[in-house]
Motif scaffolding. Structure first.
Motif, PDB file in Angstrom:
ATOM      1  N   ASP A   1      45.862  48.495  28.716  1.00 61.41           N
ATOM      2  CA  ASP A   1      44.686  49.383  29.213  1.00 61.41           C
ATOM      3  C   ASP A   1      43.902  49.927  28.091  1.00 61.41           C
ATOM      4  O   ASP A   1      42.712  50.080  28.129  1.00 61.41           O
ATOM      5  CB  ASP A   1      45.366  50.767  29.817  1.00 61.41           C
TER       6      ASP A   1
ATOM      7  N   GLY B   1      43.738  45.541  33.858  1.00 59.94           N
ATOM      8  CA  GLY B   1      44.065  45.424  35.390  1.00 59.94           C
ATOM      9  C   GLY B   1      42.535  45.248  35.978  1.00 59.94           C
ATOM     10  O   GLY B   1      41.408  45.562  35.112  1.00 59.94           O
TER      11      GLY B   1
ATOM     12  N   ASP C   1      40.677  48.403  35.358  1.00 61.97           N
ATOM     13  CA  ASP C   1      40.698  49.186  33.902  1.00 61.97           C
ATOM     14  C   ASP C   1      39.200  48.624  33.480  1.00 61.97           C
ATOM     15  O   ASP C   1      38.260  48.287  34.051  1.00 61.97           O
ATOM     16  CB  ASP C   1      41.628  48.459  33.155  1.00 61.97           C
TER      17      ASP C   1
HETATM   18 MG   LIG Z   1      46.212  48.551  33.681  1.00 57.44          MG
END
Ligand SMILES: [Mg+2]
Ligand SMILES: Cc1ncc(COP(=O)(O)OP(=O)(O)O)c(N)n1
Ligand SMILES: Cc1ncsc1CCOP(=O)(O)O
Length: 528
Positions: free
Chosen positions: A379, A395, A398
């Protein structure tokens, strides 16, 4: 007295207000500085410093070369002046075509070159002219003799928006005694202003007995003493060129003069501080790092730069909650996982405070690199940049992978979580290196995570153009089934709780490693 006055922010020095657009209005024209200066073979000063400064400040820089010098950290070994008519040809090539915003001058080694430059600027006016009256190099070598002083005074200074002499250059231009105090600098700035430039900054870097680096800026009305701490370093070669080209770059972006000067002074100060320990050359005056990149690139690392998909084989993902529960530090957890056979490590520290996380990430970087293992940060692009990790995992909600790529540059590893063929395709377009696909099995580690199952994993793997690591509920009992699918692009498994929510990380990692090796050799036998 620091910054006693504040200037209006209007661009009053601009010869013409121009919106930075090309003839095709859909395309943006980048701010553009043309530097008219000498080449420094050692690349600390001159044309090379100007190019690097403008690149660092996000401004396009074209070049007209007035002289080629043979130069290093010891001094100037030779100067070859470019013939006047060829300086004219270079000026015409650039100014007639490339929409220059600001011209910055450095080494102008002959009367003729000063004269052709001022003629060209009358023919092709630009928005601002920054004149760095280079006469003597930092090593003490003469780069422009006294014969050009009259031409400078009569032709160039009246056209200049700002001139940036150091103490020696200011006294040479004025034909006066050495400047020794801030009060002398003020008087010099006022007299130089009377020669025609709209603004003057007299640089006090060589001022004796001064703890600070004090420059005096004069706008024709008010004086400003610009102070910064004096950085102890031998790497000061090219500071004058860089200051002037940074002023030019800021003006090209649309800044007014005093803010441009302040940014330039801060830029040079920061670059000197960053570069104080770098060692290039054996002389007394080293170059500094304009781009703030040399230190990390020079760090000794046992890891080869670049991404190797086989690193995804046993992908260990840490969890701050689990480490806390078992009373261990992140670094101890990472050490044990590496000893057990982890081939890549991701720090997924959802609850960590930034300050503590950064310290832990730096320590983990050292551990991983001493074992040749890549370290990724989940992240947090900021943490990855600050600790110079090998990359990040992001992700779908993110930072977009394309933005992460721009921020991290072409070499860092970027992984993206994907559950669908479309997401996998986008990750490839965005410049990711691998995808993480899951949850393959239900998991308690990530709340509300959709389970895609072995079938979902196979679908994504088959469609992916990138290598894939499977994640979610994977442990030593089911990792074999995942790997034995032998689906194309599947390179390994990523595991959190089966390693880190256990009493002994080392034992569990070894166990998983053995399972993966068995599965890999069975797959190999089957396919041959
Ligand atoms: Mg993430
Ligand atoms: C290797 C790997 N794959 C997937 C993930 C999950 O990332 P994301 O979807 O952003 O969820 P969080 O981990 O941030 O909760 C991962 N971390 N690593
Ligand atoms: C981060 C993440 N992304 C998809 S599943 C998952 C959690 C994996 O954790 P565990 O290995 O403990 O199931």
């Amino acid at each position: 007295m620091a910054y006693t006055q504040v200037l209006s922010t209007s661009c009053m020095f601009y010869k013409e207000d121009r919106v930075p657009m090309t003839s095709d209005n859909s395309k943006m024209k980048p701010p553009h500085v043309l530097t008219v200066a000498g080449s420094d073979s050692g690349a600390g000063a001159g044309i090379q410093a100007d190019l690097k400064t403008c690149a660092a400040r996000g401004v396009y820089c074209s070049t007209v070369i007035t002289a080629v010098t043979a130069q290093n950290t010891v001094g100037v070994q030779g100067v070859n002046i470019v013939p006047e008519d060829f300086v004219v040809e270079q000026l015409k090539s650039v100014l007639s075509d490339m929409q220059v915003d600001v011209v910055k001058t450095g080494m102008l080694p002959s009367v003729g070159i000063v004269s052709v430059l001022s003629q060209s600027l009358h023919e092709f006016p630009v928005r601002a002219l920054v004149v760095d009256p280079v006469m003597v190099s930092t090593s003490g070598d003469v780069l422009a003799g006294p014969s050009i002083l009259a031409e400078f005074r009569e032709e160039l200074l009246p056209m200049a928006d700002i001139i940036t002499p150091n103490l020696k250059e200011a006294s040479a231009l004025l034909g006066c005694q050495q400047l020794k105090t801030v009060s002398d600098m003020r008087s010099a700035a006022k007299l130089l202003h009377e020669m025609g430039p709209r603004y003057v900054i007299v640089k006090g870097g060589d001022l004796p007995d001064s703890l600070d680096a004090v420059d005096v800026f004069f706008d024709g009305q008010d004086f400003y003493e610009l102070r910064s701490s004096r950085i102890k370093t031998r790497n000061t070669h090219g500071t004058g060129c860089s200051l002037a080209s940074c002023i030019a770059a800021e003006l090209a972006k649309g800044s007014s003069m005093l803010p441009a000067v302040k940014v330039a002074k801060r830029y040079v100060e920061t670059a000197l501080d960053y570069s104080k320990d770098i060692a290039i050359g054996n002389g007394t005056q080293g170059p500094f790092d304009h781009i703030f990149r040399l230190k990390s690139n020079g760090q000794k690392s046992h890891r080869q730069v670049g991404f190797n998909p086989s690193d995804l084989f046993l992908y260990a993902v840490t969890d701050s909650g689990m480490n806390e529960k078992w009373g261990r530090s992140i670094t101890d957890a990472v050490k044990a996982a590496i000893e057990g056979g982890a081939t890549i490590v991701q720090l997924r520290e959802k609850d960590a405070e930034t300050h503590k996380f950064l310290e832990a990430a730096k320590a983990c970087c050292e551990i991983c690199h001493s074992h040749g293992i890549p370290l990724l940060i989940n992240d947090r692009i900021d943490i990855a940049l600050a600790c110079d990790a090998d990359g990040v995992h992001v992700g779908q909600s993110d930072m977009p992978a394309s933005v992460a790529r721009t921020l991290l540059g072409p070499e860092k590893i970027i992984g993206v979580s994907c559950k669908t063929i479309e997401q996998a395709h986008q990750a490839w377009i965005d410049g990711a290196d691998y995808i993480g696909c899951g949850g393959v099995y239900p998991t308690n580690t990530k709340a509300n995570n959709l389970t895609v199952g072995l079938e979902g994993l196979k679908t994504v793997c088959k469609a992916s153009k990138l290598p894939v690591v499977a994640i979610g509920g994977i442990n030593a009992s089911n990792a074999g089934s995942v790997m034995e699918t032998a689906v194309q692009n599947l390179k390994g498994v990523a595991v959190v709780s089966a390693l880190f929510d256990r009493e002994c990380i080392l034992t569990e990692t070894r166990k998983l490693h053995a399972v993966l090796k068995t599965a890999a050799s069975m797959t190999l036998q089957r396919t041959h």
